[in-house]
Design a protein around this motif. Structure first.
Motif, PDB file in Angstrom:
ATOM      1  N   ILE A 104     -11.375 -20.879  17.977  1.00  0.00           N
ATOM      2  CA  ILE A 104     -10.280 -19.961  18.335  1.00  0.00           C
ATOM      3  C   ILE A 104     -10.603 -18.540  17.896  1.00  0.00           C
ATOM      4  O   ILE A 104     -10.302 -17.571  18.607  1.00  0.00           O
ATOM      5  N   LEU A 105     -11.218 -18.406  16.724  1.00  0.00           N
ATOM      6  CA  LEU A 105     -11.574 -17.059  16.255  1.00  0.00           C
ATOM      7  C   LEU A 105     -12.581 -16.390  17.193  1.00  0.00           C
ATOM      8  O   LEU A 105     -12.594 -15.168  17.334  1.00  0.00           O
ATOM      9  N   GLN A 106     -13.415 -17.189  17.845  1.00  0.00           N
ATOM     10  CA  GLN A 106     -14.416 -16.658  18.783  1.00  0.00           C
ATOM     11  C   GLN A 106     -13.840 -16.429  20.181  1.00  0.00           C
ATOM     12  O   GLN A 106     -14.507 -15.840  21.034  1.00  0.00           O
ATOM     13  N   CYS A 107     -12.629 -16.895  20.393  1.00  0.00           N
ATOM     14  CA  CYS A 107     -12.021 -16.824  21.730  1.00  0.00           C
ATOM     15  C   CYS A 107     -11.790 -15.382  22.159  1.00  0.00           C
ATOM     16  O   CYS A 107     -11.194 -14.590  21.436  1.00  0.00           O
ATOM     17  N   LYS A 152     -12.491 -23.939  26.965  1.00  0.00           N
ATOM     18  CA  LYS A 152     -12.681 -24.918  25.902  1.00  0.00           C
ATOM     19  C   LYS A 152     -11.395 -25.704  25.677  1.00  0.00           C
ATOM     20  O   LYS A 152     -10.296 -25.195  25.880  1.00  0.00           O
ATOM     21  N   LEU A 153     -11.539 -26.962  25.228  1.00  0.00           N
ATOM     22  CA  LEU A 153     -10.379 -27.834  25.052  1.00  0.00           C
ATOM     23  C   LEU A 153     -10.338 -28.384  23.627  1.00  0.00           C
ATOM     24  O   LEU A 153     -11.291 -29.000  23.155  1.00  0.00           O
ATOM     25  N   LEU A 172      -5.625 -19.341  10.772  1.00  0.00           N
ATOM     26  CA  LEU A 172      -6.114 -18.257  11.629  1.00  0.00           C
ATOM     27  C   LEU A 172      -5.576 -16.915  11.159  1.00  0.00           C
ATOM     28  O   LEU A 172      -6.305 -15.904  11.156  1.00  0.00           O
ATOM     29  N   LEU A 173      -4.306 -16.882  10.769  1.00  0.00           N
ATOM     30  CA  LEU A 173      -3.700 -15.655  10.233  1.00  0.00           C
ATOM     31  C   LEU A 173      -4.514 -15.149   9.048  1.00  0.00           C
ATOM     32  O   LEU A 173      -4.846 -13.960   8.962  1.00  0.00           O
TER      33      LEU A 173
END
Length: 335
Positions: free
Chosen positions: A51-54, A131-132, A184-185
């Motif tokens: 997610i960070l790379q999204c 991505k899933l 993530l935050l």
């Protein structure tokens, strides 16, 4: 032919008291969340990294109760620095799939991992390159096996006495989504100020976004007198401006003091003659100051600490640029 009226169904009486059953529900759900915490492994770390790379957005999807949980997870992600929205898989099959791009990540929620509506769109997601990430209660399910990352949200039992209604499973999935959002935050360095910008209409937004400069009195609304002004004229200035005080400045317009309603009461108790007394002889020196670029909530804290109701606002050179009182802060809903 006449038929006898149907008898009303009588619910079976529970053998457990309402309070004890409620406590059991909470204990079961707490236990399942605790077990989930202990099971977290490298797959969670992989999901965070993905997610960070999204470069796009996180699209959360799910059916039924999982859909309701997914909607909340999407909202939490969006408000904590991860652009996200919820998409129902049924709507995806009827055009909403066009909202997803190859730069996006899809988080699919299903306790069984065998939801037909979700499995129907997985090949299409794969084809477009998205991505899933899946959250299921079955690591051997079709959805889990087709995911780039699978997060185990299994529970050993539901809190429902019948073992049917999604209860502990939905709580565990929601908690896992919160863990993902908060991690993530933290990884993004998302601050309280960033959070407030996502919530400008709430109390937090007002407290963390409103500056002193946004609500201070300036110009003609600012009560100001010189050191040689008589106390009687100073009182007129205070009355006209309605701030309950007046700033006192020298010939160079630099702040040298302040005179408030409280000072006036004390002056009357001492028998001061308002006609002949000059402000420089009755004012209080070294008044509290704050700069206009400070948060309004800092003004509140300063007032409460020093037990005053008004602050003078000065620039970097200590020139008077405004004033603010507790009433202004109340109107701005900072207090």
């Amino acid at each position: 032919m006449e038929f006898a009226p149907l008898a009303k169904a009588v619910p079976l009486k529970s053998l457990t008291s309402p309070l004890e059953l409620a406590r059991d529900v909470l204990r079961i759900e707490a236990r399942e969340v605790e077990a989930l915490a202990e099971r977290l492994d490298h797959h969670f770390t992989q999901a965070v990294a993905l997610i960070l790379q999204c470069r796009g957005r996180v699209v959360v999807t799910g059916v039924g109760k999982s859909g309701h949980i997914g909607s909340k997870i999407a909202a939490t992600l969006a408000s904590t620095g991860t652009p996200s929205f919820f998409m129902h898989p049924g709507d995806a099959s009827h055009g909403d799939l066009g909202m997803i791009t190859a730069d996006d990540i899809v988080i699919a929620l299903s306790n069984s991992g065998e939801s037909d509506e979700l499995l129907a769109i997985v090949p299409l997601l794969k084809r477009m390159g998205a991505k899933l990430i899946s959250m299921t209660g079955n690591s051997q399910s079709a959805l889990a096996k087709q995911s780039d990352v699978h997060l185990d949200a299994a529970v050993s039992q539901e809190a429902c006495p019948l073992g049917l209604a999604p209860t502990a499973s939905t709580t565990a999935t929601l908690a896992l989504g919160d863990a993902l959002a908060v991690t993530l935050l933290d990884q993004r360095g998302f601050s309280a100020e960033d959070f407030a910008r996502s919530h400008p209409g709430g109390n937090l937004g007002r407290r963390l976004l409103v500056l002193v400069s946004d609500i201070m009195r300036t110009g003609q609304d600012l009560p100001v007198v010189s050191t040689t002004t008589s106390l009687s004229q100073g009182l007129l200035e205070m009355s006209r401006k309605g701030l309950g005080m007046t700033a006192v400045v020298d010939a160079n317009k630099r702040i040298v003091g302040i005179f408030t309603d409280g000072d006036l009461r004390r002056a009357f108790e001492q028998g001061v003659d308002v006609r002949v007394t000059m402000m420089q002889n009755i004012m209080r020196t070294q008044p509290l100051r704050i700069q206009p670029d400070k948060l309004a909530v800092e003004a509140v804290e300063l007032m409460e600490h020093h037990k005053v109701n008004v602050l003078l606002v000065v620039d970097q050179q200590d020139n008077l640029v405004g004033a603010i009182n507790m009433h202004d802060l109340l109107i701005a809903k900072v207090v």
